[in-house]
Design a protein around this motif. Structure first.
Motif, PDB file in Angstrom:
ATOM      1  N   LEU A 155       0.833  -1.211   0.000  1.00  0.00           N
ATOM      2  CA  LEU A 155       0.000   0.000   0.000  1.00  0.00           C
ATOM      3  C   LEU A 155       0.864   1.255   0.000  1.00  0.00           C
ATOM      4  N   VAL A 156       1.830   1.283   0.893  1.00  0.00           N
ATOM      5  CA  VAL A 156       2.718   2.451   0.967  1.00  0.00           C
ATOM      6  C   VAL A 156       3.455   2.638  -0.366  1.00  0.00           C
ATOM      7  N   ALA A 157       3.918   1.522  -0.947  1.00  0.00           N
ATOM      8  CA  ALA A 157       4.625   1.590  -2.228  1.00  0.00           C
ATOM      9  C   ALA A 157       3.698   2.101  -3.339  1.00  0.00           C
ATOM     10  N   SER A 158       2.442   1.653  -3.321  1.00  0.00           N
ATOM     11  CA  SER A 158       1.480   2.092  -4.336  1.00  0.00           C
ATOM     12  C   SER A 158       1.207   3.585  -4.234  1.00  0.00           C
ATOM     13  N   VAL A 159       1.062   4.059  -3.008  1.00  0.00           N
ATOM     14  CA  VAL A 159       0.801   5.485  -2.803  1.00  0.00           C
ATOM     15  C   VAL A 159       1.996   6.308  -3.286  1.00  0.00           C
ATOM     16  N   LYS A 160       3.182   5.831  -2.929  1.00  0.00           N
ATOM     17  CA  LYS A 160       4.415   6.506  -3.349  1.00  0.00           C
ATOM     18  C   LYS A 160       4.490   6.561  -4.876  1.00  0.00           C
ATOM     19  N   GLN A 161       4.229   5.410  -5.500  1.00  0.00           N
ATOM     20  CA  GLN A 161       4.292   5.319  -6.961  1.00  0.00           C
ATOM     21  C   GLN A 161       3.283   6.257  -7.618  1.00  0.00           C
ATOM     22  N   ALA A 162       2.065   6.276  -7.062  1.00  0.00           N
ATOM     23  CA  ALA A 162       1.020   7.133  -7.632  1.00  0.00           C
ATOM     24  C   ALA A 162       1.425   8.605  -7.566  1.00  0.00           C
ATOM     25  N   ILE A 163       2.047   8.990  -6.453  1.00  0.00           N
ATOM     26  CA  ILE A 163       2.487  10.378  -6.279  1.00  0.00           C
ATOM     27  C   ILE A 163       3.622  10.709  -7.241  1.00  0.00           C
ATOM     28  N   GLU A 164       4.612   9.818  -7.288  1.00  0.00           N
ATOM     29  CA  GLU A 164       5.787  10.079  -8.123  1.00  0.00           C
ATOM     30  C   GLU A 164       5.449  10.091  -9.609  1.00  0.00           C
ATOM     31  N   GLU A 165       4.691   9.065 -10.043  1.00  0.00           N
ATOM     32  CA  GLU A 165       4.325   8.949 -11.464  1.00  0.00           C
ATOM     33  C   GLU A 165       3.537  10.147 -11.965  1.00  0.00           C
ATOM     34  N   SER A 166       2.594  10.597 -11.135  1.00  0.00           N
ATOM     35  CA  SER A 166       1.695  11.668 -11.575  1.00  0.00           C
ATOM     36  C   SER A 166       2.321  13.048 -11.368  1.00  0.00           C
ATOM     37  N   GLY A 167       3.201  13.135 -10.382  1.00  0.00           N
ATOM     38  CA  GLY A 167       3.777  14.428 -10.045  1.00  0.00           C
ATOM     39  C   GLY A 167       2.841  15.299  -9.214  1.00  0.00           C
ATOM     40  N   ILE A 168       1.812  14.693  -8.655  1.00  0.00           N
ATOM     41  CA  ILE A 168       0.836  15.435  -7.843  1.00  0.00           C
ATOM     42  C   ILE A 168       1.501  15.901  -6.545  1.00  0.00           C
ATOM     43  N   SER A 169       1.081  17.079  -6.045  1.00  0.00           N
ATOM     44  CA  SER A 169       1.630  17.445  -4.744  1.00  0.00           C
ATOM     45  C   SER A 169       0.911  16.592  -3.696  1.00  0.00           C
ATOM     46  N   PRO A 170       1.697  15.869  -2.876  1.00  0.00           N
ATOM     47  CA  PRO A 170       1.142  14.853  -1.979  1.00  0.00           C
ATOM     48  C   PRO A 170       0.014  15.371  -1.080  1.00  0.00           C
ATOM     49  N   SER A 171       0.052  16.660  -0.742  1.00  0.00           N
ATOM     50  CA  SER A 171      -0.986  17.189   0.144  1.00  0.00           C
ATOM     51  C   SER A 171      -2.362  17.189  -0.523  1.00  0.00           C
ATOM     52  N   ARG A 172      -2.396  17.037  -1.849  1.00  0.00           N
ATOM     53  CA  ARG A 172      -3.699  16.978  -2.527  1.00  0.00           C
ATOM     54  C   ARG A 172      -4.339  15.604  -2.366  1.00  0.00           C
ATOM     55  N   LEU A 173      -3.526  14.593  -2.069  1.00  0.00           N
ATOM     56  CA  LEU A 173      -4.051  13.227  -1.985  1.00  0.00           C
ATOM     57  C   LEU A 173      -4.616  12.929  -0.601  1.00  0.00           C
ATOM     58  N   LYS A 174      -5.885  12.547  -0.572  1.00  0.00           N
ATOM     59  CA  LYS A 174      -6.565  12.216   0.685  1.00  0.00           C
ATOM     60  C   LYS A 174      -6.997  10.763   0.622  1.00  0.00           C
ATOM     61  N   LEU A 175      -6.639   9.997   1.632  1.00  0.00           N
ATOM     62  CA  LEU A 175      -7.001   8.579   1.632  1.00  0.00           C
ATOM     63  C   LEU A 175      -8.173   8.354   2.568  1.00  0.00           C
ATOM     64  N   GLU A 176      -9.224   7.716   2.038  1.00  0.00           N
ATOM     65  CA  GLU A 176     -10.398   7.423   2.863  1.00  0.00           C
ATOM     66  C   GLU A 176     -10.320   5.982   3.340  1.00  0.00           C
ATOM     67  N   ILE A 177     -10.288   5.840   4.640  1.00  0.00           N
ATOM     68  CA  ILE A 177     -10.209   4.492   5.202  1.00  0.00           C
ATOM     69  C   ILE A 177     -11.486   4.183   5.974  1.00  0.00           C
ATOM     70  N   THR A 178     -11.814   2.912   6.043  1.00  0.00           N
ATOM     71  CA  THR A 178     -12.896   2.516   6.932  1.00  0.00           C
ATOM     72  C   THR A 178     -12.272   1.615   7.979  1.00  0.00           C
TER      73      THR A 178
END
Ligand code: C2E
Ligand code: MG
Ligand code: MG
Ligand code: MG
Length: 286
Positions: free
Chosen positions: A134-157
């Motif tokens: 999960l951590v690797a996927s989040v990292k990859q998604a951020i790096e690949e897209s170039g999104i600023s990480p603060s824009r990404l919000k994870l919804e957990i239950t």
């Protein structure tokens, strides 16, 4: 109310069981070819805005998955996500969701006041089992897209089984720069101690209370109103920012803003929209 079991109900249950089984088999077959199903565009993401009702900006858009089955057509995520969890494909599917959502969000315009629109992604509890993935996927998604990480919000239950290990994983995810929202608060597994124990940034009130506000049945309306008020007060006392979901009417919007809610999501503002339509929505939003 007492209800008698009749033959029709038996038939319905059988039919339902068959459908579930067919879907499970179909999803399991796709498990082998999940990447093919993904590239075949069987899965798609739609986005629903979350509005900051105090300053009129868009806080974020929540990514919601859609599956168009080749034979059966539309299948609800409420139906297939639990199956995907069961046959252990949520790691792969979840990784695709994260990457796609971040990539799509890169095309969204910022708010008029310059603040950026976040992207909220649902993370299944089973994705916390292999937490390194999960951590690797989040990292990859951020790096690949170039999104600023603060824009990404994870919804957990919350799923009680993982409660203790969850904290350290959440800390790790927050160290990457993203924020955490607790989804569906007030039902199911959610408990009051989570507000204290989990490193949360947002708490999303479950739709079930809000749905009752404005009901013709006065008792139902009162029940929904009281619970919404109580849960919002509870969030405030734990310094959690509440997000109210499932707001469908002007009346519900007025009620929850009067109760102090700042962030609101629901059909009243918009249904979840496909990528071109969310772009139009964001560009036209004032
Ligand atoms: P959720 O994360 O709590 O998402 C909110 C659900 O409420 C969505 O249903 C959304 O379309 C619906 N909704 C939003 N506003 C309103 C409203 O005003 N009225 C009503 N009646 N409904 C509203 P959807 O898209 O069918 O998703 C259902 C659930 O499936 C989600 O609940 C979430 O738990 C799960 N899910 C959806 N997409 C994903 C995903 O990409 N990953 C994971 N792990 N789970 C997902
Ligand atoms: Mg959600
Ligand atoms: Mg929810
Ligand atoms: Mg839900």
């Amino acid at each position: 109310k007492v209800c008698f079991f009749d033959q029709d109900m038996k038939e319905q249950a059988k039919e339902r069981h068959k459908l579930e089984n067919d879907l499970r088999v179909s999803l399991a077959t796709r498990h082998v070819e999940l990447h093919k199903a993904i590239s075949n565009d069987e899965f798609a993401l739609v986005y629903q805005p979350i509005v900051n009702v105090r300053n009129g900006t868009i806080h974020a858009c929540e990514a919601l998955i859609r599956w168009t089955h080749p034979d059966r057509g539309f299948v609800s995520p409420a139906e297939f996500i639990p199956m995907a969890e069961q046959i252990q494909i949520m790691d792969v599917l979840g990784s695709w969701i994260l990457r796609k959502a971040c990539a799509d969000a890169m095309a969204w315009p910022a708010n008029e006041d310059g603040s950026e629109v976040g992207v909220s992604v649902n993370v299944s509890p089973t994705q916390f089992v292999e937490s390194r993935l999960l951590v690797a996927s989040v990292k990859q998604a951020i790096e690949e897209s170039g999104i600023s990480p603060s824009r990404l919000k994870l919804e957990i239950t919350e799923s009680t089984a993982f409660a203790t290990t969850m904290v350290s994983v959440l800390e790790e995810l927050k160290a990457l720069g993203c924020t955490i929202a607790l989804d569906d608060f007030g039902t199911g597994y959610s408990s009051l101690t989570q507000l204290n124990d989990l490193p949360l940034d947002y708490v999303k009130l479950d739709q079930s209370f809000i749905r009752q506000i404005g009901s013709d049945d006065v008792a139902v309306d009162q029940h929904g109103t009281r619970l919404s008020k109580a849960v919002l007060a509870l969030c405030a006392s734990f310094d959690q920012i509440a997000i109210v979901e499932g707001v469908e009417t002007k009346h519900q919007l007025t009620c929850v803003t009067d109760m102090g809610a700042d962030l609101v999501q629901g059909y009243y503002f918009s249904k979840p929209l496909k990528m071109p339509d969310i772009l139009t929505f964001l560009n036209q939003w004032k």
